[in-house]
Design a protein around this motif. Structure first.
Motif, mmCIF file in Angstrom:
data_model
loop_
_atom_site.group_PDB
_atom_site.id
_atom_site.type_symbol
_atom_site.label_atom_id
_atom_site.label_comp_id
_atom_site.label_asym_id
_atom_site.label_seq_id
_atom_site.Cartn_x
_atom_site.Cartn_y
_atom_site.Cartn_z
ATOM 1 N N ASN A 30 0.786 -1.226 0.000
ATOM 2 C CA ASN A 30 0.000 0.000 0.000
ATOM 3 C C ASN A 30 0.828 1.291 0.000
ATOM 4 O OD1 ASN A 30 -2.054 1.875 0.226
ATOM 5 N ND2 ASN A 30 -2.718 1.239 2.258
ATOM 6 N N PRO A 31 1.841 1.451 0.867
ATOM 7 C CA PRO A 31 2.597 2.713 0.851
ATOM 8 C C PRO A 31 3.260 3.012 -0.488
ATOM 9 C CG PRO A 31 3.073 1.458 2.839
ATOM 10 C CD PRO A 31 2.299 0.558 1.936
ATOM 11 N N THR A 34 0.414 3.932 -3.069
ATOM 12 C CA THR A 34 -0.114 5.255 -2.757
ATOM 13 C C THR A 34 0.857 6.347 -3.181
ATOM 14 O OG1 THR A 34 -1.319 4.337 -0.859
ATOM 15 C CG2 THR A 34 -1.042 6.722 -0.924
ATOM 16 N N SER A 35 2.126 6.147 -2.881
ATOM 17 C CA SER A 35 3.154 7.115 -3.267
ATOM 18 C C SER A 35 3.231 7.269 -4.783
ATOM 19 C CB SER A 35 4.512 6.670 -2.722
ATOM 20 O OG SER A 35 5.551 7.510 -3.186
ATOM 21 N N GLU A 47 -4.945 9.486 -0.119
ATOM 22 C CA GLU A 47 -4.517 9.183 1.253
ATOM 23 C C GLU A 47 -4.548 7.679 1.485
ATOM 24 O OE1 GLU A 47 -3.408 11.370 3.319
ATOM 25 O OE2 GLU A 47 -3.942 13.202 2.216
ATOM 26 N N TYR A 48 -3.844 7.238 2.523
ATOM 27 C CA TYR A 48 -3.851 5.821 2.876
ATOM 28 C C TYR A 48 -5.245 5.358 3.278
ATOM 29 C CZ TYR A 48 1.216 6.250 2.882
ATOM 30 O OH TYR A 48 2.509 6.477 2.516
ATOM 31 N N SER A 49 -6.024 6.277 3.823
ATOM 32 C CA SER A 49 -7.396 5.935 4.191
ATOM 33 C C SER A 49 -8.254 5.660 2.959
ATOM 34 C CB SER A 49 -8.015 7.074 5.009
ATOM 35 O OG SER A 49 -7.990 8.295 4.285
ATOM 36 N N THR A 51 -6.811 4.183 0.021
ATOM 37 C CA THR A 51 -6.326 2.959 -0.616
ATOM 38 C C THR A 51 -6.643 1.695 0.180
ATOM 39 O OG1 THR A 51 -4.140 3.463 0.326
ATOM 40 C CG2 THR A 51 -4.503 4.036 -1.975
#
Length: 202
Positions: A30-31, A34-35, A47-49, A51
């Motif tokens: 995920n990180p 997202t990046s 935002e991570y929320s 994904t």
């Protein structure tokens, strides 16, 4: 005495579930995804929320398709049903290589919903086959196969890290330098000891 084909069916089911275990690698991936989307795709404010919905759709698709996996097996047979499920599961990952470059919402469709549907269709098929081969040892046979899901998550987590972050750098701050090139450029990562330059591979 159980035919060798029964043991092969359990081993084959284990291999299938090893790949299905990649479902649980999303937290590790995920990180990076997202990046990448923030910098090279859309929306840039992701935002991570947001994904985490990918995993939510994975689980939804899995649950929705499991029942139909059993029906499909009865209709076209075990081999073809497993092939259809594995194909959908695999093609969703292949398509994600393209959709992630376009939009987060297309990512939800491929690596979210389609990925989960493929997993749901495939998940139950090797279990049913193993139980039919070992009616006196249903728990052992099915447990051996399902264990592959957890082992697969462990294995493919390591593969992801080796590919995406081979130095396993613990970042404090990340400065990405976007360019016209489709590939990410080197970035600066700081850990507790010092700064180092490394390649961020997608």
């Amino acid at each position: 005495m159980t035919s060798y084909k029964g043991y092969l069916s359990v081993f084959g089911g284990l291999l299938i579930h090893l790949t299905l275990g990649t479902l649980y690698c999303w937290g590790n991936l995920n990180p990076y995804v997202t990046s990448y989307i923030r910098t090279y795709s859309s929306p840039s404010t992701l935002e991570y929320s947001d994904t985490v919905w990918v995993f939510g759709l994975n689980v939804f698709g899995q649950g929705a398709a499991m029942y139909f996996g059993g029906l499909l097996e009865k209709r076209i047979g075990t081999r073809l049903a497993a092939l259809v499920g594995c194909f959908l599961f695999s093609i969703s990952v292949f398509l994600t290589a393209f959709t992630v470059k376009v939009s987060y919402y297309l990512l939800l469709l491929t690596h979210g919903l389609c990925f989960g549907l493929g997993m749901g269709l495939t998940y139950i098929i090797p279990l049913g086959l193993a139980i039919r081969w070992f009616p006196q040892h249903k728990g052992v046979a099915s447990g051996f196969i399902v264990a592959g899901t957890g082992v697969g998550a462990f294995i493919f987590d390591q593969v992801q890290i080796a590919y995406l972050n081979p130095l396993n750098v613990k970042t404090v701050s990340i400065h990405i330098r976007p360019s016209a090139n489709s590939l990410p450029q080197p970035l600066e990562c700081q850990d507790r000891e010092h700064s180092r330059r490394w390649s961020f591979i997608h």
